[in-house]
Design a protein around this motif. Structure first.
Motif, mmCIF file in Angstrom:
data_model
loop_
_atom_site.group_PDB
_atom_site.id
_atom_site.type_symbol
_atom_site.label_atom_id
_atom_site.label_comp_id
_atom_site.label_asym_id
_atom_site.label_seq_id
_atom_site.Cartn_x
_atom_site.Cartn_y
_atom_site.Cartn_z
ATOM 1 N N VAL A 121 0.840 -1.199 0.000
ATOM 2 C CA VAL A 121 0.000 0.000 0.000
ATOM 3 C C VAL A 121 0.877 1.251 0.000
ATOM 4 N N ALA A 122 1.975 1.227 0.754
ATOM 5 C CA ALA A 122 2.904 2.360 0.744
ATOM 6 C C ALA A 122 3.459 2.586 -0.660
ATOM 7 N N LEU A 123 3.813 1.496 -1.339
ATOM 8 C CA LEU A 123 4.258 1.599 -2.731
ATOM 9 C C LEU A 123 3.184 2.241 -3.597
ATOM 10 N N PHE A 124 1.942 1.804 -3.414
ATOM 11 C CA PHE A 124 0.836 2.327 -4.212
ATOM 12 C C PHE A 124 0.633 3.821 -3.948
ATOM 13 N N ILE A 125 0.668 4.204 -2.680
ATOM 14 C CA ILE A 125 0.514 5.623 -2.338
ATOM 15 C C ILE A 125 1.620 6.440 -2.997
ATOM 16 N N ASN A 236 -2.698 2.977 8.317
ATOM 17 C CA ASN A 236 -4.100 3.220 8.654
ATOM 18 C C ASN A 236 -5.046 2.580 7.652
ATOM 19 N N ILE A 237 -4.690 2.619 6.382
ATOM 20 C CA ILE A 237 -5.540 2.000 5.363
ATOM 21 C C ILE A 237 -5.668 0.499 5.616
ATOM 22 N N VAL A 238 -4.550 -0.160 5.871
ATOM 23 C CA VAL A 238 -4.571 -1.607 6.125
ATOM 24 C C VAL A 238 -5.291 -1.899 7.437
ATOM 25 N N LYS A 272 -7.354 5.715 -0.674
ATOM 26 C CA LYS A 272 -7.697 4.601 0.204
ATOM 27 C C LYS A 272 -8.581 3.593 -0.529
ATOM 28 N N GLU A 273 -9.622 4.075 -1.202
ATOM 29 C CA GLU A 273 -10.509 3.177 -1.936
ATOM 30 C C GLU A 273 -9.779 2.427 -3.035
ATOM 31 N N ASP A 274 -8.916 3.118 -3.765
ATOM 32 C CA ASP A 274 -8.152 2.466 -4.847
ATOM 33 C C ASP A 274 -7.182 1.441 -4.271
ATOM 34 N N ALA A 275 -6.543 1.776 -3.150
ATOM 35 C CA ALA A 275 -5.585 0.845 -2.548
ATOM 36 C C ALA A 275 -6.295 -0.424 -2.074
ATOM 37 N N ILE A 276 -7.469 -0.266 -1.501
ATOM 38 C CA ILE A 276 -8.230 -1.431 -1.039
ATOM 39 C C ILE A 276 -8.621 -2.311 -2.222
ATOM 40 N N GLU A 277 -9.013 -1.680 -3.307
ATOM 41 C CA GLU A 277 -9.459 -2.439 -4.486
ATOM 42 C C GLU A 277 -8.300 -3.111 -5.219
ATOM 43 N N VAL A 279 -4.842 -3.280 -4.282
ATOM 44 C CA VAL A 279 -3.737 -3.896 -3.544
ATOM 45 C C VAL A 279 -4.237 -4.919 -2.531
ATOM 46 N N ILE A 280 -5.042 -4.468 -1.578
ATOM 47 C CA ILE A 280 -5.492 -5.364 -0.525
ATOM 48 C C ILE A 280 -6.468 -6.404 -1.051
ATOM 49 N N GLY A 281 -7.262 -6.016 -2.024
ATOM 50 C CA GLY A 281 -8.270 -6.922 -2.553
ATOM 51 C C GLY A 281 -7.721 -8.002 -3.455
ATOM 52 N N ASN A 282 -6.440 -7.875 -3.875
ATOM 53 C CA ASN A 282 -5.853 -8.866 -4.801
ATOM 54 C C ASN A 282 -5.207 -10.016 -4.044
#
Length: 282
Positions: A121-125, A236-238, A272-277, A279-282
């Motif tokens: 997520v840090a990479l994505f941000i 915080n996102i995670v 946050k929404e994009d990261a969840i979709e 990064v975290i969602g994959n």
């Protein structure tokens, strides 16, 4: 909580903890990078000897985080795409996870899964917010920032109880509780690990101070403050997505983090929404 190191702390860490040695693969890569004209091909060949590392690097590079249009099918291509520093940072982080084995009072697998998500997520941000922060630094910090936790969990059988207490009561930070029960804390232990692995001095300092709520008091928007802010945002996102509650530090740091990164709350929610979709969602 600001943290300083004195002789007593240094002596205690040396006696209590066995810091995992820096892997030979990283020593080889570092020696190559010190050459006057290091070879990208040779770097790829060194990494390719470690099949598990090669597979992990390729999996990460082909994820949506990097947004590479074509599939990278071998490690030499990966090195050509990303270059020395980025590949070295990725390999360093992946090797860290492989260096912990043994009895622990927490689930090491779950811990590293969470650290991996924070790192990604840090990479994505970093890819969404145009800063001068090197992306490999974000990934390395994401994985290393809490690396003192598994070392403490492997040393102290009752460490899990301290974690549970910290999660139940945000009035006392994990660092404060660790100091109360163990007379040291995971930020200091992680600092010694990072130093032993020859991480850049700036990253070692950030690991030492990653729970320091005064770090952004004097806003400079320096690379260090931006790196710290991206880490806190990723945490915080995670944390919010996995535990349905904000990370303990976020309520104190949110305003300063957004200010340092130059984004609004609306932009934060979009990221946050994009990261969840993605990064975290994959």
């Amino acid at each position: 909580m600001a943290i300083t190191l004195d002789d007593q702390y240094v002596s205690q860490i040396t006696k209590l903890f066995v810091i995992p040695p820096r892997p030979e693969l990283l020593t080889e890569l570092n020696a190559l990078m010190q050459q006057e004209e290091p070879s990208l091909v040779e770097m790829g060949n060194i990494i390719a000897k470690d099949i598990s590392i090669s597979a992990a690097v390729l999996k990460l590079i082909n994820s949506p985080i990097f947004g590479i249009a074509r599939t990278v099918s071998n490690i030499n291509q990966a090195v050509m795409f990303l270059g020395f520093d980025r590949i070295y940072g990725l390999v360093q982080g992946i090797k860290l996870k492989q260096s912990f084995a043994g009895k622990s009072s927490i689930s090491l697998e779950r811990f590293w899964d969470t650290s991996e998500e924070i790192a990604q997520v840090a990479l994505f941000i970093g890819s969404q917010i145009k800063t001068k922060v090197p992306v490999e630094s974000l990934y390395t910090l994401g994985l290393f920032h809490d690396a003192g936790v598994p070392l403490m969990a492997m040393k102290f059988q009752n460490y899990i109880h301290v974690l549970v207490e910290s999660n139940k009561n945000y009035d006392h930070s994990l660092v404060e509780l660790e100091e109360k029960y163990f007379q040291t804390n995971h930020a200091i232990v992680g600092y010694f690990l990072a130093s032993g692995w020859n991480l850049p001095k700036e990253l070692c300092t950030l690991i030492l101070r990653h729970h320091d709520l005064t770090f952004l008091d004097k806003k400079e928007s320096s690379i260090e403050q931006m790196t710290f802010s991206i880490l806190k945002m990723a945490e915080n996102i995670v944390h919010t997505e996995r535990r349905y509650v904000a990370a303990p530090d976020w309520v104190y740091l949110k305003e300063a983090v957004l200010d340092v990164l130059g984004i609004t709350n609306y932009e934060y929610n979009d990221i946050k929404e994009d990261a969840i979709e993605l990064v975290i969602g994959n």
